[in-house]
Structure formats: C-alpha cells, structure tokens
Write a protein that holds these residues in place. Structure first.
Motif, PDB file in Angstrom:
ATOM      1  N   LEU A  11       0.716  -1.016  -0.124  1.00 46.10           N
ATOM      2  CA  LEU A  11       0.321   0.184   0.134  1.00 46.10           C
ATOM      3  C   LEU A  11       0.802   0.865   0.009  1.00 46.10           C
ATOM      4  O   LEU A  11       0.784   2.066  -0.986  1.00 46.10           O
ATOM      5  N   LEU A  12       2.134   1.048   0.790  1.00 47.10           N
ATOM      6  CA  LEU A  12       2.734   2.112   0.784  1.00 47.10           C
ATOM      7  C   LEU A  12       3.008   2.428  -1.064  1.00 47.10           C
ATOM      8  O   LEU A  12       3.810   3.749  -0.450  1.00 47.10           O
TER       9      LEU A  12
ATOM     10  N   LEU B  42       3.411   5.989  -2.657  1.00 46.88           N
ATOM     11  CA  LEU B  42       4.944   6.727  -3.562  1.00 46.88           C
ATOM     12  C   LEU B  42       4.958   7.008  -4.604  1.00 46.88           C
ATOM     13  O   LEU B  42       5.594   7.276  -5.974  1.00 46.88           O
ATOM     14  N   VAL B  43       4.887   5.494  -5.483  1.00 48.40           N
ATOM     15  CA  VAL B  43       4.621   5.133  -6.570  1.00 48.40           C
ATOM     16  C   VAL B  43       3.407   6.483  -7.575  1.00 48.40           C
ATOM     17  O   VAL B  43       4.148   7.083  -8.658  1.00 48.40           O
TER      18      VAL B  43
ATOM     19  N   ARG C 156      14.677   5.354   8.427  1.00 52.34           N
ATOM     20  CA  ARG C 156      13.832   3.987   9.586  1.00 52.34           C
ATOM     21  C   ARG C 156      13.480   3.168   8.195  1.00 52.34           C
ATOM     22  O   ARG C 156      13.325   2.045   8.554  1.00 52.34           O
ATOM     23  N   LEU C 157      13.458   3.744   6.912  1.00 50.67           N
ATOM     24  CA  LEU C 157      13.282   3.050   5.824  1.00 50.67           C
ATOM     25  C   LEU C 157      14.125   1.667   6.120  1.00 50.67           C
ATOM     26  O   LEU C 157      13.935   0.283   5.489  1.00 50.67           O
ATOM     27  N   ARG C 158      15.775   1.926   6.170  1.00 45.36           N
ATOM     28  CA  ARG C 158      16.629   1.461   5.643  1.00 45.36           C
ATOM     29  C   ARG C 158      16.937   0.133   6.909  1.00 45.36           C
ATOM     30  O   ARG C 158      16.925  -1.085   6.650  1.00 45.36           O
TER      31      ARG C 158
ATOM     32  N   ARG D  87      12.657  -2.519  -1.169  1.00 44.32           N
ATOM     33  CA  ARG D  87      13.462  -1.689  -2.069  1.00 44.32           C
ATOM     34  C   ARG D  87      13.579  -1.004  -2.726  1.00 44.32           C
ATOM     35  O   ARG D  87      14.390   0.859  -2.923  1.00 44.32           O
ATOM     36  N   CYS D  88      12.518  -0.879  -3.591  1.00 43.23           N
ATOM     37  CA  CYS D  88      11.643  -0.052  -4.260  1.00 43.23           C
ATOM     38  C   CYS D  88      11.755   0.953  -4.456  1.00 43.23           C
ATOM     39  O   CYS D  88      11.455   2.361  -4.684  1.00 43.23           O
ATOM     40  N   ILE D  89      10.730   1.383  -2.593  1.00 45.79           N
ATOM     41  CA  ILE D  89      10.345   2.435  -2.280  1.00 45.79           C
ATOM     42  C   ILE D  89      11.537   2.897  -1.782  1.00 45.79           C
ATOM     43  O   ILE D  89      11.581   4.356  -2.258  1.00 45.79           O
ATOM     44  N   ILE D  90      12.355   2.269  -1.313  1.00 43.39           N
ATOM     45  CA  ILE D  90      13.572   3.390  -0.804  1.00 43.39           C
ATOM     46  C   ILE D  90      15.033   3.976  -2.030  1.00 43.39           C
ATOM     47  O   ILE D  90      14.406   5.563  -1.819  1.00 43.39           O
ATOM     48  N   SER D  91      15.075   3.329  -2.944  1.00 37.88           N
ATOM     49  CA  SER D  91      15.333   3.752  -4.350  1.00 37.88           C
ATOM     50  C   SER D  91      14.520   4.631  -4.725  1.00 37.88           C
ATOM     51  O   SER D  91      15.051   6.258  -5.195  1.00 37.88           O
TER      52      SER D  91
END
Length: 162
Positions: free
Chosen positions: A78-79, A83-84, A101-103, A152-156
């Motif tokens: 969902l996040l 974000l996308v 936090r995400l990492r 990983r996609c979110i962080i990237s």
C-alpha cells in the motif's frame, strides 16, 4: 466514490493510529488495510487513499509490525502504491529520519529472511479437527520476499526523486 466523499480514508488512518499490537487490533488493522488496498486498486480513487497522513501512518505501522507478517505484507505494498503515484509523498519520505527508518526495516527484514532460509524444515502434515492442514504458514499472494523487494523499490524511488 462515496468512500472518498465521506473521507473514509482519513477516518481509517486515524483508526490505524489508535490501534496497538493486541490480537483484536491486529484483526481490525488487517481489515482496514485490505479495505484501503482494495480502494487503492482503482486509479480514480487512489487520490483518496493517498492522504497527508497516509505515508507517516504506514511507515509507523510497518515499523511497529515488522515482525507481524499479516500486517507487514498489507502495509508495504500500500505504501509502495501511494509513493509510486505521488511525487509529493516521495519528497515527504526523503528526510534523513524516514530513510533511516526504511533502511532499518529493510535490514531487519533481510536478516529475518536469511535466518528463515537456514532454519526452514520440511513441511509436515498434521491432522487437525478431522482435516489435514499444512504446518507451514500459508503464503499470501504477496510474500515476505515480495515485501522486501517493495521496500527496496520504495527506498530507491525516494532516493531518486526530485
């Protein structure tokens, strides 16, 4: 559309914030996240699921329930959907604290997956109330491996944004 007009996502995010880690709340969170995810599948309603508080609430939820796959596997995609589709919310996540936090969540999830690989035992069938059930966890359509990939996609995406 009535869902969006009634400001249901705002109410649902407030409800999520009020929940703790008790079993009844986990059930409530599961239904709430499934509802938000189902609404978010429709492009024309995604704007209603992407509220000002959605990113913060979902990151808090992912961090708080990183060990509860039932919640984790619903909150991460969902996040990612939010974000996308929204550059503003990506920018909101670009703070040093949010990325840290995400990492951290990603690192813990990676370690959990690595330890599960080394401790995985063959699946046994167990007899329960007259039916045969697998003793292994059922895999949802979205697995822990998929969640880690999404993180990983979110962080990237956040790091690469504007």
């Amino acid at each position: 559309e009535a869902f969006a007009q009634a400001e249901a996502p705002r109410i649902l995010y407030s409800l999520i914030r009020s929940c703790n880690r008790s079993l009844p709340h986990i059930d409530l969170l599961t239904y709430t996240l499934k509802t938000l995810s189902n609404v978010g599948q429709y492009e024309f309603l995604m704007y209603s699921v992407s509220t000002e508080q959605s990113v913060d609430v979902l990151i808090d939820l992912i961090q708080m329930f990183r060990d509860k796959e039932q919640i984790f596997l619903l909150a991460v995609p969902l996040l990612e959907q939010i974000l996308v589709r929204n550059e503003t919310y990506k920018q909101k996540c670009k703070t040093r604290e949010t990325l840290r936090r995400l990492r951290g969540i990603l690192a813990l999830s990676d370690r959990k997956m690595a330890s599960q690989k080394t401790t995985t035992k063959p699946i046994k069938k167990v007899k329960s109330r007259g039916s045969v059930k697998s003793s292994a966890r059922r895999t949802e359509s979205f697995s822990m491996k998929d969640a880690i990939k999404s993180l990983r996609c979110i962080i990237s995406a956040v790091e690469d944004s504007g």
